[in-house]
Design a protein around this motif. Structure first.
Motif, PDB file in Angstrom:
ATOM      1  N   LYS A  96      80.808  62.558  27.727  1.00 33.62           N
ATOM      2  CA  LYS A  96      81.726  62.293  28.837  1.00 33.62           C
ATOM      3  C   LYS A  96      83.140  62.000  28.313  1.00 33.62           C
ATOM      4  N   ALA A  97      83.198  61.169  27.279  1.00 28.88           N
ATOM      5  CA  ALA A  97      84.494  60.773  26.733  1.00 28.88           C
ATOM      6  C   ALA A  97      85.202  61.970  26.104  1.00 28.88           C
ATOM      7  N   TYR A  98      84.426  62.794  25.422  1.00 23.66           N
ATOM      8  CA  TYR A  98      84.982  63.986  24.775  1.00 23.66           C
ATOM      9  C   TYR A  98      85.536  64.941  25.821  1.00 23.66           C
ATOM     10  N   ASP A  99      84.807  65.100  26.927  1.00 23.12           N
ATOM     11  CA  ASP A  99      85.280  66.001  27.984  1.00 23.12           C
ATOM     12  C   ASP A  99      86.592  65.517  28.590  1.00 23.12           C
ATOM     13  N   LYS A 100      86.778  64.207  28.595  1.00 20.96           N
ATOM     14  CA  LYS A 100      88.031  63.687  29.140  1.00 20.96           C
ATOM     15  C   LYS A 100      89.208  64.053  28.222  1.00 20.96           C
ATOM     16  N   VAL A 101      88.956  64.055  26.927  1.00 25.88           N
ATOM     17  CA  VAL A 101      90.008  64.495  26.000  1.00 25.88           C
ATOM     18  C   VAL A 101      90.257  65.991  26.197  1.00 25.88           C
ATOM     19  N   ARG A 102      89.187  66.728  26.440  1.00 24.27           N
ATOM     20  CA  ARG A 102      89.347  68.167  26.684  1.00 24.27           C
ATOM     21  C   ARG A 102      90.170  68.429  27.943  1.00 24.27           C
ATOM     22  N   ALA A 103      89.985  67.588  28.937  1.00 25.18           N
ATOM     23  CA  ALA A 103      90.756  67.761  30.167  1.00 25.18           C
ATOM     24  C   ALA A 103      92.252  67.646  29.889  1.00 25.18           C
ATOM     25  N   ASN A 104      92.597  66.976  28.820  1.00 23.66           N
ATOM     26  CA  ASN A 104      94.007  66.844  28.458  1.00 23.66           C
ATOM     27  C   ASN A 104      94.486  67.926  27.493  1.00 23.66           C
ATOM     28  N   GLY A 105      93.675  68.933  27.289  1.00 34.94           N
ATOM     29  CA  GLY A 105      94.171  70.092  26.543  1.00 34.94           C
ATOM     30  C   GLY A 105      93.515  70.352  25.198  1.00 34.94           C
ATOM     31  N   LEU A 106      92.517  69.583  24.818  1.00 35.35           N
ATOM     32  CA  LEU A 106      91.822  69.865  23.560  1.00 35.35           C
ATOM     33  C   LEU A 106      90.867  71.033  23.804  1.00 35.35           C
ATOM     34  N   ARG A 107      91.023  72.086  23.027  1.00 35.90           N
ATOM     35  CA  ARG A 107      90.214  73.292  23.273  1.00 35.90           C
ATOM     36  C   ARG A 107      89.406  73.683  22.045  1.00 35.90           C
ATOM     37  N   PRO A 108      88.161  73.241  21.970  1.00 31.85           N
ATOM     38  CA  PRO A 108      87.301  73.668  20.851  1.00 31.85           C
ATOM     39  C   PRO A 108      86.842  75.104  21.061  1.00 31.85           C
ATOM     40  N   LYS A 109      86.279  75.660  20.007  1.00 29.98           N
ATOM     41  CA  LYS A 109      85.730  77.014  20.135  1.00 29.98           C
ATOM     42  C   LYS A 109      84.432  76.923  20.933  1.00 29.98           C
ATOM     43  N   ILE A 110      84.270  77.852  21.864  1.00 24.97           N
ATOM     44  CA  ILE A 110      83.077  77.840  22.709  1.00 24.97           C
ATOM     45  C   ILE A 110      82.078  78.875  22.200  1.00 24.97           C
ATOM     46  N   SER A 111      80.841  78.457  22.056  1.00 25.90           N
ATOM     47  CA  SER A 111      79.813  79.375  21.559  1.00 25.90           C
ATOM     48  C   SER A 111      79.416  80.362  22.648  1.00 25.90           C
ATOM     49  N   ALA A 112      79.314  81.631  22.264  1.00 27.28           N
ATOM     50  CA  ALA A 112      78.941  82.653  23.238  1.00 27.28           C
ATOM     51  C   ALA A 112      77.485  82.479  23.653  1.00 27.28           C
ATOM     52  N   ILE A 113      76.704  81.850  22.779  1.00 29.18           N
ATOM     53  CA  ILE A 113      75.267  81.711  23.063  1.00 29.18           C
ATOM     54  C   ILE A 113      75.003  80.533  24.017  1.00 29.18           C
ATOM     55  N   THR A 114      75.597  79.385  23.700  1.00 33.31           N
ATOM     56  CA  THR A 114      75.287  78.197  24.508  1.00 33.31           C
ATOM     57  C   THR A 114      76.310  77.958  25.613  1.00 33.31           C
ATOM     58  N   ASN A 115      77.429  78.640  25.573  1.00 31.60           N
ATOM     59  CA  ASN A 115      78.540  78.395  26.499  1.00 31.60           C
ATOM     60  C   ASN A 115      79.013  76.942  26.454  1.00 31.60           C
ATOM     61  N   ASN A 116      78.961  76.368  25.282  1.00 34.27           N
ATOM     62  CA  ASN A 116      79.411  74.997  25.055  1.00 34.27           C
ATOM     63  C   ASN A 116      80.141  74.941  23.718  1.00 34.27           C
ATOM     64  N   PRO A 117      80.883  73.864  23.458  1.00 36.44           N
ATOM     65  CA  PRO A 117      81.519  73.762  22.138  1.00 36.44           C
ATOM     66  C   PRO A 117      80.469  73.810  21.043  1.00 36.44           C
TER      67      PRO A 117
ATOM     68  N   ASP B 128      86.097  74.642  34.835  1.00 32.33           N
ATOM     69  CA  ASP B 128      85.186  74.788  33.707  1.00 32.33           C
ATOM     70  C   ASP B 128      85.976  74.610  32.412  1.00 32.33           C
ATOM     71  N   LEU B 129      85.563  73.609  31.612  1.00 28.53           N
ATOM     72  CA  LEU B 129      86.275  73.369  30.355  1.00 28.53           C
ATOM     73  C   LEU B 129      85.783  74.306  29.254  1.00 28.53           C
ATOM     74  N   ASN B 130      84.648  74.930  29.474  1.00 26.34           N
ATOM     75  CA  ASN B 130      84.041  75.735  28.417  1.00 26.34           C
ATOM     76  C   ASN B 130      84.592  77.155  28.363  1.00 26.34           C
ATOM     77  N   VAL B 131      85.899  77.261  28.164  1.00 26.58           N
ATOM     78  CA  VAL B 131      86.510  78.577  27.983  1.00 26.58           C
ATOM     79  C   VAL B 131      87.294  78.542  26.681  1.00 26.58           C
ATOM     80  N   ASP B 132      87.237  79.656  25.964  1.00 29.51           N
ATOM     81  CA  ASP B 132      87.967  79.722  24.696  1.00 29.51           C
ATOM     82  C   ASP B 132      89.458  79.867  24.948  1.00 29.51           C
ATOM     83  N   ALA B 133      90.244  79.156  24.156  1.00 27.41           N
ATOM     84  CA  ALA B 133      91.693  79.325  24.239  1.00 27.41           C
ATOM     85  C   ALA B 133      92.111  80.416  23.252  1.00 27.41           C
ATOM     86  N   SER B 134      93.237  81.063  23.532  1.00 30.11           N
ATOM     87  CA  SER B 134      93.696  82.158  22.683  1.00 30.11           C
ATOM     88  C   SER B 134      94.274  81.637  21.376  1.00 30.11           C
TER      89      SER B 134
END
Lengths: 650, 241
Positions: A96-117, B128-134
């Motif tokens: 939950k806490a990590y997602d809040k940081v993501r809401a502010n612009g942190l963008r990890p790589k998303i796995s194509a398999i799990t659709n999650n970081p 959805d936060l689970n999108v890759d950034a460029s």
């Protein structure tokens, strides 16, 4: 000389703008509290920003990663010193806490398999599950997210270039203490801010600067958090537990103290050697940071240290292996790129290519102890950890708080700590402010405290705070550093007492705007208070455990009854007591120890095998790691490759 | 080799321009090298000066590893990150010329962030936060906020920094503020409305100044013109249409 006192009123004051401070301010403000955030360094220029940028997120690697599993990992690593309520809170909130940081612009790589970081391919040391997520541009990416969270709307007031002088408390009828506000030196405007507020969140980081330049962290870590809280009357736990990174650089001066490598990057055949090239530690890649640091410092103690007071990290065997050697170099460069980048710039070519030995020495990295709080970041005290024995209205988060890591911190946990407990502290602080009324008659308390600052400005003397700081740093390294004994710790105590008496002879100009001498003075005072509490805690723990290494006492066994040290000030005197902690189930402890020993034996066996045999085994192992890595992260966080902006000039 | 030559090799002469109450005061400083071949960074010089003849010298620094963006100063009139900039004989070390100086080498930085206060809309809003950034997005988040880009920026120069010292925030933007806005445009989580708002903000900060400008220079090598300014200018033209 008098300096202007400017009155301000807020619900919540947050001190610090790193991971913990920004999360606290945002959460408190979202709950409707009026928030002032003050920071002495520029906004979000913190340890978070300069970190490797890897964060623990439970469940990111596998679905069976339970809250219990993560909490237990922290407990076992921390030698049963962590507070189980706090480790559970960490495990509960990490996503939950990590997602809040993501809401502010942190963008990890998303796995194509799990659709999650996607977490790193292997569990980091001490974690039993894959759950550490890396990020492009490492900590700088977190820095941007934290910056965004403060600046994004106009709800959070913030001020840079502000040094917190003291938290102001009042004593209630039942002898408990409550926060009524704080005094702050606003160097930019040349004023003292008298902030009247019911809640103060202390999130002003660690203390590694007391060992400068033997540290890889931000200059601002002058122990402000601990000193502020202790002077307000709060209790601090595990103050002897500071994490040293074992493999840091010793020269040239501009690189002194910066990170060179981690135990794991020494890889399968890496060993530590003393100045006579004798092996002092093998199986380095399986050891904790504390074990490696202790081995180096023990060699230095015996007069077997290198020229700059360290030891040699020998990875030449990895490199020499005909088939696996190539893989090793890729592994070394890839797994900790920013550290390797330091090595490349600071060492000779044969050293950075691992054809030669690296001279390494421990550096202060992270304070595991800190302000004693409950799982909601509220100051607590007494043998039962009660809130009315703590300071009502005082909250701590991030490196400032204690009780999460105990004797050893696992990799990738601190960024998550900042987010989880920053948010919890913000919430607690807002709730507390909602139900508190501050009696404005207490202005007297502020004016009383401000008198001290008036008298400091223009203080005449023959000493300079910036120079005393250097002496303190040297003494702390020698006597309160990665190796300690009773004589040296007692010495430290006396030295601090003596130095405190010299404070009145420090020369401070009568400027109000950006008075550097006053700033140095305030920071020096915090360093001294913090070092004193550390020294008495280190004296109390008469045995080596985790980040605390005593050369004059035996190791404290994992099976003995665990306790934390609790240090605090009574008036001007520092006191320490012990606090019993809950022990992990014996069966689990035995299993933990057994697995550990098995791994060490395996590592030794491998190292002593004939080259041809072990080369084949290692080639297979490297291939396996590299293959997994291929499908997840190709550019590693913190690398030169990741800082794409860098490539043009390097 | 003469004695003088040997001695020369041990020292490095620089000028540190200190600053007090609105006045620049140049101070000659002899840096003592810690070994013959030492090539000190600007930060090493400042630390030694504070350790010896200038105990109350004011300057900012943080990580010593070019990550925190705090220690930027001007060396011979050009912005440099002090912890990783090698200093040569007779160099001049001075506060950044693009921001108001408080004391010595310390400048007032926070009006830059205040300029964006309330304007960098960030909210997942259930997105959805689970999108890759460029890659471009990540290039922008490698900015360490050293403010070297303010140098020679005609948009920032319009603020006339010295005169506006007391102002709460600057009216005109700079490459850094444009970078923060462009990051919103590139963020896959931003809504179309948020992206348009970011471009409008850039226009309000004086984006038209960029039309006649050859481009800006980043302290760590981000392609500001290609990745920030040009895309914003193009987007603003589209919105106008």
């Amino acid at each position: 000389m008098r300096i202007n006192l400017v009155w301000k009123e807020y619900d919540v004051l947050v001190v610090g703008s790193g991971g913990a401070g920004s999360n606290a301010a945002e959460t408190a403000s979202d709950m409707g509290a009026s928030v002032l955030l003050v920071t002495k360094d520029p906004l979000s220029a913190s340890d978070t920003k300069i970190s490797e940028g890897i964060a623990t997120v439970r469940g990111s690697g596998s679905e069976d990663d339970s809250e219990n599993a993560l909490s237990e990992n922290l407990q076992l690593a921390g030698g049963d010193l962590p507070d189980i309520n706090i480790t559970s809170a960490f495990a509960k909130d990490s996503q939950k806490a990590y997602d809040k940081v993501r809401a502010n612009g942190l963008r990890p790589k998303i796995s194509a398999i799990t659709n999650n970081p996607d977490p790193l391919p292997l569990p980091m040391g001490g974690h039993t599950k894959r759950r550490s997520i890396g990020h492009k541009n490492s900590g700088v990416a977190f820095g941007h997210a934290n910056w965004n969270s403060i600046v994004k709307d106009t709800k959070i007031d913030y001020k840079e270039d502000c040094w917190l002088i003291d938290v102001i408390t009042e004593t209630n009828k039942d002898d408990t203490k409550s926060v009524v506000g704080a005094l702050i030196y606003d160097a930019q405007c040349g004023e003292i801010l008298a902030v009247v507020c019911a809640s103060v969140v202390v999130a002003s980081g660690g203390l590694s600067t007391i060992y400068f330049p033997k540290t890889d962290t931000m200059r601002g870590n002058t122990g402000d958090s601990y000193a502020i809280a202790a002077r307000a009357g709060a209790e601090l736990v595990d103050m002897e537990q500071i994490q040293f990174l074992p493999f840091c650089l010793t020269s040239p001066p501009a690189f002194e103290g910066l990170l060179g490598g981690e135990p794991v990057t020494a890889s399968y055949l890496g060993v530590l050697r003393d100045k006579n090239k004798k092996v002092i530690l093998d199986g380095v890649y399986l050891r904790t940071r504390a074990e490696c640091s202790a081995a180096i410092m023990k060699a230095v103690e015996d007069g077997r240290g290198t020229k700059n007071g360290g030891a040699y990290l020998d990875m030449t065997a990895n490199k020499r292996a005909p088939k696996s050697g190539v893989y090793f170099m890729n592994f070394l460069k890839g797994s900790l790129p920013s550290a390797y980048n330091n090595v490349r710039q600071a060492m000779s070519k044969s050293e950075s290519q691992c054809d030669d030995l690296w001279e390494v020495r421990p550096s202060a990295h992270y304070m595991m102890g800190g302000i004693r709080v409950d799982e909601n970041c509220r100051s607590i005290g007494g043998s039962n950890g009660l809130r009315n024995r703590g300071i009502s209205g005082l909250f701590a988060a991030g490196q400032a708080m204690g009780g999460l890591f105990g004797a050893n911190r696992l990799g990738s946990t601190s960024l998550t700590e900042g987010a989880v407990f920053g948010q919890r502290a913000g919430k607690s602080a807002a709730l507390h402010a909602q139900k508190s009324v501050i009696n404005l008659l207490n202005k007297k308390l502020f004016i009383e405290k401000a008198k001290r600052v008036h008298s400091l400005i223009g203080q005449k003397g023959h000493l300079h705070a910036s120079k005393i700081k250097l002496t303190v740093q040297k003494k702390c390294w020698e006597n309160l550093g990665p190796i300690r004994d009773k004589r040296r710790l007692t010495n430290t105590k006396l030295f601090i007492r003596k130095t405190k008496k010299q404070l009145k002879n420090i020369n401070i100009s009568n400027r109000t705007k950006w008075n550097q001498a006053l700033i140095e003075y305030l920071e020096l005072e915090n360093m001294l208070d913090t070092a004193e509490l550390m020294a008495i805690a280190a004296l109390e723990r008469d045995g080596s455990l985790g980040g605390h290494v005593r050369s004059d006492c035996p190791n404290i066994s994992l099976f003995s009854k665990p306790y934390s040290t609790v240090a605090r000030f009574f008036g001007n005197d520092a006191h320490v007591t012990r606090l019993q902690r809950k022990q992990t189930d014996f069966k689990k402890l035995i299993k933990f120890k057994f697995e550990e020993q098995k791994k060490f034996l395996g590592a030794k066996f491998l190292r002593l095998m004939p080259m041809r045999l072990k080369d084949n085994i290692l080639e297979k192992r490297y291939k396996k790691i590299m293959n997994i890595q291929k499908s997840s992260i190709t550019v590693q966080p913190g690398s030169v490759e990741a800082a794409i902006g860098d490539q043009k000039i390097l | 080799m003469t004695i003088k030559n040997v001695r020369d090799r041990q020292y490095l002469n620089v000028t540190i321009i200190t600053h007090l109450d609105g006045k620049d005061i140049p101070v000659k400083f002899k840096y003592k090298k810690r070994h013959d071949r030492e090539k000190p960074m600007a930060l090493d010089i400042l630390l030694q000066a504070q350790e010896t003849s200038l105990p109350d010298l004011a300057f900012r620094y943080g990580c010593r590893a070019r990550n925190c963006g705090v220690c930027t100063i001007d060396i011979n009139g050009l912005p440099r990150i002090a912890c990783r900039s090698v200093v040569r004989e007779n160099d001049n070390l001075k506060a950044m010329s693009t921001l108001p100086v408080i004391t010595d080498l310390v400048v007032k930085r926070d009006q830059i962030s205040r300029q964006l206060r309330g304007k960098i809309y960030r909210n997942s809003g259930g997105n959805d936060l689970n999108v890759d950034a460029s890659e471009d997005y990540h290039e922008l988040t490698s900015c360490i906020e050293c403010y070297a880009c303010l140098h020679n920026c005609p948009m920032h120069e319009k603020n006339n920094v010295e005169l506006n010292e007391s102002r709460e925030r600057y009216k005109y933007g700079n490459p850094f503020s444009l970078l923060k806005l462009q990051a919103i445009v590139l963020d896959p989580v931003s809504s179309n409305q948020q992206k348009d708002d970011a471009v409008t903000q850039a226009v309000k900060l004086g984006l038209d100044t960029c039309l006649n400008c050859p481009g800006c220079k980043c302290g760590i090598g981000i392609d500001l013109k290609g990745k920030v300014v040009d895309p914003l200018v193009n987007a603003s033209k589209k919105i106008e249409e």
